[in-house]
Design an enzyme around this catalytic site. Structure first.
Site: not given
Ligand code: GAR
Length: 206
Positions: A94, A113
């Site tokens: 993030m 994403h």
């Molecule tokens: C996921 O949905 C990913 O696509 C999103 O954060 C989540 C992480 O989940 N990423 C973003 O929004 C980046 N812009 P995780 O930690 O369980 O993989």
């Protein structure tokens, strides 16, 4: 471990379910890579525990101990260059990576994403999709450039948005697809099946 094995790093900040999908693909031998390191920008990220459980090296690099973003990114660069790494996968990471980081690893950073980019970049993509009223959203794996979620698109999966969907239900349905899509995209890169022309990613003919 063969010397020339493809080496991955995964950068995380939270839950780590995409990291888990990558680990599972490696353990099922669908992905022929070594996951050399998982780096977190958050101390108690559950993603770190997931990696440790599988004997993967983890590092927490604490943003609070660096004077600015540039210095933080430099610490990341130094750590990754020690190994060195063939591909850096952002998986729920993030923080926005600065120019120096992107240029150092140009063409070797990918991100997942939770929307069909270029729709709904940035934070809370699933909430943005529900509020906008789109009938399809989905997920995208893309190369990372200096913009926000703006780099060349490698793979996408569309997911329907139903009338009853809230951010949570849509996020869950998209996440299931993310877990298939990310390992698939990594495999294409590992097997050298992609070519980049401008911002278009083409699949090489075999
Ligand atoms: C996921 O949905 C990913 O696509 C999103 O954060 C989540 C992480 O989940 N990423 C973003 O929004 C980046 N812009 P995780 O930690 O369980 O993989």
């Amino acid at each position: 471990m063969p010397l020339n094995i493809f080496k991955l790093a995964v950068l995380v900040s939270g839950r780590g379910s995409n990291l888990q999908a990558i680990i599972d693909s490696i353990e099922r031998k669908e992905l022929n890579v070594r996951l050399s390191i998982v780096i977190s920008s958050t101390k108690d990220a559950p993603a770190l525990k997931r990696a440790e459980k599988h004997g993967i090296e983890t590092v927490f690099i604490d943003p609070a101990t660096y004077p600015n973003k540039k210095a933080y990114d430099k610490a990341l660069i130094d750590k990754l260059e020690e190994i060195p790494i063939d591909l850096i996968c952002l998986a729920g990471y993030m923080r926005i990576l600065g120019e120096e980081f992107i240029q150092t690893f140009s063409g070797k950073i990918i991100n997942i994403h939770p929307s069909l980019l270029p729709a709904f970049p940035g934070l809370n993509a699933q909430k943005q999709a529900v509020e906008y009223g789109v009938k399809f959203s989905g997920c995208t794996v893309h190369f990372v450039d200096e913009g926000i979620d703006s780099g060349p698109i490698i793979l996408q999966t569309a997911v329907p948005v139903y009338d009853y969907d809230k951010e949570g239900s849509l996020s869950q349905r998209i996440l299931e697809q993310e877990h298939h899509l990310y390992p698939k995209a990594i495999k294409l890169i590992v097997e050298n099946k992609l070519s980049l022309n401008g911002r278009t990613v083409a699949h090489k003919k075999s």
